[in-house]
Design a protein around this motif. Structure first.
Motif, PDB file in Angstrom:
ATOM      1  N   ARG A   1       9.260  34.375  33.763  1.00 55.75           N
ATOM      2  CA  ARG A   1       9.882  35.673  34.022  1.00 55.75           C
ATOM      3  C   ARG A   1      11.398  35.535  34.140  1.00 55.75           C
ATOM      4  O   ARG A   1      12.164  36.289  33.542  1.00 55.75           O
ATOM      5  CB  ARG A   1       9.324  36.264  35.316  1.00 55.75           C
TER       6      ARG A   1
ATOM      7  N   MET B   1      12.948  34.927  30.809  1.00 59.21           N
ATOM      8  CA  MET B   1      13.036  36.139  29.989  1.00 59.21           C
ATOM      9  C   MET B   1      14.155  37.060  30.474  1.00 59.21           C
ATOM     10  O   MET B   1      14.832  37.708  29.684  1.00 59.21           O
ATOM     11  CB  MET B   1      11.692  36.884  29.984  1.00 59.21           C
TER      12      MET B   1
ATOM     13  N   LEU C   1      17.325  35.561  29.112  1.00 56.70           N
ATOM     14  CA  LEU C   1      17.471  35.835  27.676  1.00 56.70           C
ATOM     15  C   LEU C   1      17.883  37.293  27.455  1.00 56.70           C
ATOM     16  O   LEU C   1      18.742  37.591  26.622  1.00 56.70           O
ATOM     17  CB  LEU C   1      16.161  35.543  26.936  1.00 56.70           C
ATOM     18  N   THR C   2      17.270  38.200  28.230  1.00 56.73           N
ATOM     19  CA  THR C   2      17.612  39.618  28.084  1.00 56.73           C
ATOM     20  C   THR C   2      19.083  39.846  28.417  1.00 56.73           C
ATOM     21  O   THR C   2      19.792  40.558  27.703  1.00 56.73           O
ATOM     22  CB  THR C   2      16.731  40.467  29.026  1.00 56.73           C
TER      23      THR C   2
ATOM     24  N   ILE D   1      21.541  37.705  28.268  1.00 54.88           N
ATOM     25  CA  ILE D   1      22.392  37.139  27.207  1.00 54.88           C
ATOM     26  C   ILE D   1      22.459  38.114  26.030  1.00 54.88           C
ATOM     27  O   ILE D   1      23.538  38.409  25.505  1.00 54.88           O
ATOM     28  CB  ILE D   1      21.855  35.763  26.758  1.00 54.88           C
ATOM     29  N   ALA D   2      21.284  38.647  25.657  1.00 53.94           N
ATOM     30  CA  ALA D   2      21.259  39.574  24.518  1.00 53.94           C
ATOM     31  C   ALA D   2      22.110  40.814  24.824  1.00 53.94           C
ATOM     32  O   ALA D   2      22.875  41.276  23.972  1.00 53.94           O
ATOM     33  CB  ALA D   2      19.825  39.975  24.197  1.00 53.94           C
TER      34      ALA D   2
ATOM     35  N   CYS E   1      25.737  40.048  24.521  1.00 52.93           N
ATOM     36  CA  CYS E   1      26.120  39.908  23.107  1.00 52.93           C
ATOM     37  C   CYS E   1      26.290  41.283  22.462  1.00 52.93           C
ATOM     38  O   CYS E   1      27.233  41.514  21.699  1.00 52.93           O
ATOM     39  CB  CYS E   1      25.060  39.136  22.330  1.00 52.93           C
ATOM     40  N   ILE E   2      25.369  42.186  22.771  1.00 56.96           N
ATOM     41  CA  ILE E   2      25.474  43.535  22.200  1.00 56.96           C
ATOM     42  C   ILE E   2      26.779  44.173  22.676  1.00 56.96           C
ATOM     43  O   ILE E   2      27.546  44.741  21.891  1.00 56.96           O
ATOM     44  CB  ILE E   2      24.258  44.398  22.609  1.00 56.96           C
TER      45      ILE E   2
ATOM     46  N   PHE F   1      23.842  30.616  30.426  1.00 54.78           N
ATOM     47  CA  PHE F   1      23.317  29.493  29.647  1.00 54.78           C
ATOM     48  C   PHE F   1      22.996  28.301  30.554  1.00 54.78           C
ATOM     49  O   PHE F   1      22.010  27.602  30.333  1.00 54.78           O
ATOM     50  CB  PHE F   1      24.289  29.089  28.539  1.00 54.78           C
TER      51      PHE F   1
END
Ligand code: HEM
Lengths: 262, 378
Positions: free
Chosen positions: B13, B16, B19-20, B22-23, B26-27, B47
């Motif tokens: 969890r 995830m 990762l969310t 980070i995404a 980036c957006i 990271f």
């Protein structure tokens, strides 16, 4: 020879109409005809792409048009391969794969079609691997989204076994697409180091490929962690594909960077 | 409490969530066109946390591989028969199952998949960090037939540079020779996509530009000396009278008596902007290649603008490269094992075989069943 492109576009359109008609009226003859017409479209399409490669003296994957039409071809071929592997259970796949190929081919039709010289940064042994696996990965994600869309449409009227099968197919496609996308990113890194000296430069196209990769990694984990299946996964597969489309079309039109074809 | 925190840190969890985040960053960075986000402490911290998370979950996975296999075997034993196979052991053999005790396995290498994938991800982040910290790059301009010294004493000499090859195709190619600090002579060509290794350095063909090329002659030195100027400069013997070079125009057009100039683009009709400085004061003037003037004891002869390469020179420890390549290879192998080597366990029952997969392998079982039906209908 561009006429062959137009022919394939029209034949895809015909195949799409026949698929819809065959399903709507439940006529086996029409479905058979749809399959035959799709095969003709794919044959014309393959000849066109091969011709283009020969005429350009390089892989026909160097601009938005060439990539889009390859994307369409891969979707059509994937559809046929899955259909033939599993003929009795996958008839519906044609009804989703064929229009998808037609839509992508239409998008390609809107792009400039001149054969352009490769810019020096694209002349590399990594070119084919990088862009070829991108076409494979995008088409696997596209088909996974199409399968998921069907899942959402027929969910209420279909038996459990059939749903599980669609769910699983969409997972398999996404896992293949994820492997291919990883190849795209890694080969891109190695190539970038040779061309520009850095593996990663946070160029918008790179960054969006990473975002897409992360979203599909989350998809794969949610299946395992929450044992998500069916409806939720189908929704996630559809939403993730929107990101793929953005990486493919949106980044080129809205953001500029090393990957703009200029 | 500690247990709970540790449990969360190594949970999927948490992974995830990271990762969310980070995404999302980036957006945001691409949408705002703000590249500083990628170098911000919070982005790097994500990271770092992902690495910790991966380390605990992938290292621990390696220890539980045996357990996973046992659990799968257990489920196969408990499951009901799904395949009414008569010659069970023969069927297992033709389908590449390996019998271990009373359970048969297939694709057991797949158990390694997630471990390899996550380990490779960890290695990848680590390699990226090493490269980020250890790689050094420097951009420089080289002029043909001139020497340039690099920080460690290596001397680069540019023999020639061309924009097009013999067939007229674009091909930015520099011919270099180099003298390493230990006295070794080396060299070669560098083009886009083909960096040249010179000692500790990798030399990249990066871009190109145009410089003024001016021939100089004096009374003392009757042989013409060519100089390349990429920046404004004052050329003079006594520091008082001479020519001040300011810039190049790539295209000079005269329309209706008006002179139009452009600074960028191809050299169509180039000219130099200079100031002549002598006893009569400063006069700005536009000179075309081919012009020869005498000022302050120097004969200036203006040549066609010359094209020169922009190079990027990089040093990076070799092992960081191999570490990164290794992480790529391991991750691809790991993903292949995850997706295409899904472990299966089979158990022989009185009425056939039970088959169990790590996840739902309904599709596989369907295939086995189809095959069986086709076999019996023959
Ligand atoms: C950062 C990128 C990551 C990638 C590319 C990745 C990739 C994968 C893949 C491909 C699988 C197998 C999925 C399948 O077979 O369907 C997997 C499983 C798994 N991942 Fe990750 N992962 C990542 C990060 C993480 C993180 C941060 C965690 C946190 C602990 C994690 C924990 C797990 C676990 C527990 C499994 C289950 C394996 C199993 O039971 O089969 N992963 N991962």
């Amino acid at each position: 020879m561009n006429v062959l492109f137009t022919i394939s576009l029209m034949v895809y359109f015909a195949a799409t109409l026949l698929c819809f008609a065959g399903t709507a009226f439940r006529k086996d003859g029409v479905k058979k005809a749809a399959l035959l017409v799709l095969l003709i479209a794919v044959a014309a399409h393959i000849i066109y792409i091969v011709w283009r490669g020969i005429a350009a003296h390089r892989l026909p994957l160097a601009n938005q048009f060439e990539f889009a039409t390859m994307f369409a071809l891969m979707v059509a071929i994937f559809t046929l391969v899955l259909y033939y592997r599993n003929r009795t259970r996958m008839e519906w796949l044609l009804v989703f794969g064929t229009p998808l190929a037609f839509l992508l081919q239409s998008y390609a039709a809107l792009q400039p079609k001149e054969i352009t010289e490769l810019m020096p940064a694209l002349k590399s042994a990594w070119f084919g691997l990088h862009i070829g696996s991108a076409a494979l990965s995008y088409s696997a994600f596209a088909l996974a989204a199409a399968v998921s869309l069907r899942y959402l449409i027929v969910e209420k009227k279909t038996d459990e076994k059939h749903l599980t099968q669609m769910d699983y197919l969409s997972y398999r496609l996404i896992s293949f697409g994820f492997l291919m996308l990883s190849i795209v990113i890694f080969s891109g890194c190695i190539w970038a180091e040779q061309a520009w000296s850095t593996f990663w430069s946070w160029d918008p196209k790179e960054t969006w490929a990473l975002i897409t990769w992360i979203v599909y990694a989350i998809y794969l984990h949610q299946r395992l962690r929450l044992k998500w299946r069916g409806r939720k996964m189908a929704l996630l597969a559809c939403v993730s594909f929107v990101l793929v489309i953005f990486t493919f079309v949106g980044v080129n039109t809205l953001m500029s960077g090393l990957h703009s074809y200029k | 409490m500690m247990k709970k925190v540790f449990g969360f840190l190594r949970s999927m969890r948490f992974g995830m969530i990271l990762l969310t985040l980070i995404a999302i960053l980036c957006i945001a960075a691409t949408a705002l066109g703000n590249e500083t986000i990628y170098r911000s402490w919070y982005f790097i911290a994500l990271f770092a946390m992902l690495s910790i998370n991966l380390m605990f979950c992938s290292v621990l996975r390696a220890f539980s591989l045996k357990k996973q296999k046992k659990a799968l075997a257990q489920r196969a034993i408990q499951a009901e028969a799904v395949l009414p196979v008569k010659e069970a052991s023969q069927w297992l053999e033709t389908h590449h199952f390996r019998v271990e005790g009373d359970v048969a396995f297939r694709n057991t290498s797949g158990f390694l998949g997630p471990f390899l994938t996550h380990f490779a991800m960890l290695l990848l982040i680590l390699s990226a960090a090493c490269i980020f910290l250890l790689a050094q790059t420097q951009d420089l301009i080289l002029f043909p037939k001139e020497n340039t010294e690099l920080p460690d004493g290596t001397v680069l000499y540019l023999e020639s540079f061309q924009l097009e090859d013999e067939t007229g195709e674009t091909d930015y190619c520099s011919s270099l020779s180099a003298l390493l600090p230990d006295g070794t002579e080396t060299g070669g060509e560098t083009t886009v996509n083909h960096p040249l290794k010179v000692g500790r350095y990798k030399i990249y063909q990066q871009d190109y530009g145009y410089a003024a090329v001016i021939g100089l002659k004096t009374e003392k030195n009757a042989e013409e000396e060519l100089i390349w100027l990429e920046e404004p400069a004052f050329l003079s013997l006594d520091g008082e009278s001479g020519v001040y070079y300011s810039q190049i125009f790539s295209n000079v057009k005269e329309e209706n008596g008006e002179v139009m100039v452009s600074r960028s683009g191809d050299m169509i009709n180039p000219a130099y902007e200079i100031q002549i400085v002598d006893g009569e004061g400063n006069r700005t003037s536009l000179v075309y290649p081919g012009t020869v003037i005498d000022v302050g004891g120097i004969t200036f002869s203006f040549k066609d603008p010359g094209v020169y390469p922009g190079m990027r020179v990089k040093t990076q420890p070799e092992w960081t490269l191999w570490m990164l390549y290794l992480s790529f290879a391991l991750m691809l192998l790991g993903l292949y094992l995850c997706f295409f080597m899904i472990p299966e366990a089979a158990h022989i029952k009185p009425d056939g075989l039970s088959i169990i997969g790590r996840k739902d392998i309904s599709d596989r079982i369907d295939r086995y069943q189809d095959e069986l039906e086709m076999g019996s209908s023959k």
